[in-house]
Design a protein around this motif. Structure first.
Motif, PDB file in Angstrom:
ATOM      1  N   ALA A 130      51.161  44.738  39.036  1.00  0.00           N
ATOM      2  CA  ALA A 130      50.392  45.940  39.379  1.00  0.00           C
ATOM      3  C   ALA A 130      51.209  46.854  40.283  1.00  0.00           C
ATOM      4  CB  ALA A 130      49.066  45.554  40.045  1.00  0.00           C
ATOM      5  N   LEU A 135      42.630  38.719  37.655  1.00  0.00           N
ATOM      6  CA  LEU A 135      43.096  39.862  38.450  1.00  0.00           C
ATOM      7  C   LEU A 135      42.718  39.771  39.926  1.00  0.00           C
ATOM      8  CD1 LEU A 135      42.513  42.858  36.007  1.00  0.00           C
ATOM      9  CD2 LEU A 135      44.294  41.111  36.029  1.00  0.00           C
ATOM     10  N   PRO A 172      53.895  41.759  46.386  1.00  0.00           N
ATOM     11  CA  PRO A 172      53.773  43.110  45.837  1.00  0.00           C
ATOM     12  C   PRO A 172      54.495  44.205  46.618  1.00  0.00           C
ATOM     13  CG  PRO A 172      51.615  42.231  46.510  1.00  0.00           C
ATOM     14  CD  PRO A 172      52.589  41.114  46.597  1.00  0.00           C
ATOM     15  N   LEU A 213      43.939  38.406  42.671  1.00  0.00           N
ATOM     16  CA  LEU A 213      44.925  38.708  43.718  1.00  0.00           C
ATOM     17  C   LEU A 213      45.505  40.110  43.574  1.00  0.00           C
ATOM     18  CD1 LEU A 213      46.812  35.350  44.288  1.00  0.00           C
ATOM     19  CD2 LEU A 213      44.851  36.299  45.504  1.00  0.00           C
ATOM     20  N   ALA A 214      45.624  40.603  42.335  1.00  0.00           N
ATOM     21  CA  ALA A 214      46.061  41.992  42.156  1.00  0.00           C
ATOM     22  C   ALA A 214      45.032  42.929  42.797  1.00  0.00           C
ATOM     23  CB  ALA A 214      46.232  42.309  40.672  1.00  0.00           C
ATOM     24  N   LEU A 221      50.573  38.762  38.707  1.00  0.00           N
ATOM     25  CA  LEU A 221      49.889  40.000  38.307  1.00  0.00           C
ATOM     26  C   LEU A 221      49.781  41.001  39.446  1.00  0.00           C
ATOM     27  CD1 LEU A 221      47.101  38.797  35.852  1.00  0.00           C
ATOM     28  CD2 LEU A 221      49.401  39.629  35.351  1.00  0.00           C
ATOM     29  N   ALA A 222      49.657  40.506  40.669  1.00  0.00           N
ATOM     30  CA  ALA A 222      49.665  41.430  41.817  1.00  0.00           C
ATOM     31  C   ALA A 222      51.017  42.144  41.864  1.00  0.00           C
ATOM     32  CB  ALA A 222      49.414  40.666  43.117  1.00  0.00           C
ATOM     33  N   ALA A 229      45.365  42.729  46.606  1.00  0.00           N
ATOM     34  CA  ALA A 229      46.519  43.502  47.088  1.00  0.00           C
ATOM     35  C   ALA A 229      46.169  44.981  47.172  1.00  0.00           C
ATOM     36  CB  ALA A 229      47.721  43.290  46.165  1.00  0.00           C
TER      37      ALA A 229
END
Lengths: 313, 313
Positions: A228, B222, A193, B224-225, A224-225, B228
């Motif tokens: 985001a 979600l 990320p 790991l998002a 998805l990280a 982060a």
């Protein structure tokens, strides 16, 4: 330039593009027949999906899974959605420009080694071909969008690290070659990320508010990280595939593109309106179960269901 | 207070806690025998894991999977790692305090409805029990850390939205009841990264640099998002389970805790040093394949492998 990117990708709106029909089917053992592809498009469009990657313009005898790309383009148009097709060279682009497809993606790799292994061209040769395709588009008098997808933009399974400056240099050279738009692809799920945020900020600055595409794979779980982080940085166009179809040729059994329904869920939790009805989108997966018997379907939300929070009631 | 949180959780270091041996085994059909649990701890400790949730102090005849919790505590101590055990009431806490376990977790739910459904107590009753456990700890003269795990802190599968102010009020009340540390749990994977970032910033402010635990589930993809976002906000203690063991009683087939190896990968891509050797950590999964035949093992990195980037070469 007669191409209006902001008409296709309005400022302030998140555009999630379904690439399951192209990237998602690249490696499957079976693929949907034309009627199933049309039903897939119709059903997902009814759930609010407005962008579809429809296939690739390749010799139909060599790549039969995309032989019906024109039918899929027609179905996407019939649904009032935006269609994107791949063209790997001038011949493919000529074929694509003869249809009503809204956007053509040409590809290049940020990694010289991968570009040569993948399309047997140097990056310079790929850029020359890209310029020739841009000329074809200009000659056609059409306003078909030309997008350059830059593979391995976050690291390469052949050559390892890819410097961010090198990625931005390829971005510049693609734009100089005459494309309207560029996309960065994390083809093998190497990105994290912070790296995505850095490159996304550089892209926002470079493109000065014009849209660019982020094509993320979830190969190593960070899809998805990374999405985001890119949403936070201002990116508004994302590729994804229903049920995460699309594996990785370098990692058998690994997950593929980020999962469309999970990405929609992420964006909505972050306060972005995707225009997509999540429960209806999830229902579309049933069609894949039939059309792609035996293929692993990914995605967490489909197993667990949408939460009983105000936003989804 | 004789408890030094910063000794167990040094400032500036990321602490990833393996909860597979407790939360991960909560719903499995089979579980490892004692020798297999010891081997799991030993092998994961050799990969650099320094924190293990070891089990729950419950009546052994009713919950046989945690009957050997004392043996696991001994193995964790033998490895020089930090052991955490659950205790749901004064009886469990008394048993836990009679061992050398380093930390005891007591639980409460941020959702009144879930608290009553889960432990048949009102939140007030749970807080009274927590204060009684804190008194037991004080009477013991030990410096065992007391941590309050706050379930459903990001939304509740029974009652829906949980207000952030209500979560922070429960945090205050837990600290008033005498615990040293609190943890926020997204028990059903309802949270999104912006919500996690907001609560994480409030926790950092409230606790003024002291550690607190984030216990994320990946139920809706979600995990790991969210991790982060929390790493960005300064959180430094995270629960996770090897191969994502630990499902969700409210969503059959759904994924469980965030995957330890994928979380380590995420943190490392973000520039944090976890002290964990990823390839060796991934090798530990082989042991689960034997000990938990038939259970689904999750995790993207194990399928795809670590990237050939400088950081992992």
């Amino acid at each position: 330039m007669s191409v209006d990117l902001n008409k296709a990708y309005p400022a302030g709106q998140i555009a999630i593009r379904e690439v399951g029909l192209r990237d998602g089917l690249q490696l499957t053992k079976v693929w949907p027949d034309t009627a199933q592809k049309r039903a897939w498009v119709a059903q997902e469009a009814a759930a609010g999906m407005r962008y579809f990657e429809v296939g690739s313009f390749l010799p139909a005898d060599k790549v039969p899974r995309f032989a019906d790309v024109r039918d899929v383009i027609d179905e996407v148009a019939a649904q009032g959605a935006h269609g994107v097709a791949l063209a790997l060279n001038q011949r493919g682009a000529t074929d694509a420009l003869a249809t009503g497809v809204d956007e053509i993606t040409v590809v290049i790799s940020a990694s010289a080694a991968h570009n040569e292994a993948n399309v047997r061209r140097t990056q310079d040769q790929s850029l020359s071909e890209m310029a020739a395709v841009a000329q074809l588009r200009a000659d056609s008098g059409k306003s078909t969008i030309l997008n350059a997808g830059i593979a391995m933009a976050f690291g390469c399974s052949l050559s390892g690290d890819v410097a961010e400056d090198d990625v931005m240099r390829i971005v510049d050279r693609c734009l100089e070659a005459g494309v309207d738009m560029v996309g960065l692809a994390d083809s093998v799920g190497y990105g994290g990320p912070k790296q995505v945020a850095r490159l996304a900020r550089r892209m926002e600055e470079r493109l000065n508010g014009d849209p660019w595409v982020l094509h993320l794979h979830d190969t190593r779980g960070l899809g998805l990280a990374n999405a985001a982080a890119a949403l936070d940085a201002g990116c508004r166009v994302f590729d994804a595939s229903l049920a995460g179809l699309g594996g990785c040729p370098f990692a058998p059994g690994a997950t593929g593109n980020v999962v469309t329904e999970d990405l929609v869920f992420l964006a909505e939790t972050m306060g972005f309106d995707t225009g997509i009805d999540l429960p209806r989108l999830i229902e579309t997966r049933a069609l894949l179960n039939q059309a792609l018997a035996g293929e692993a379907l990914h995605g967490a939300l489909a197993k667990a269901g949408t939460p009983n929070l105000q936003r989804w009631l």
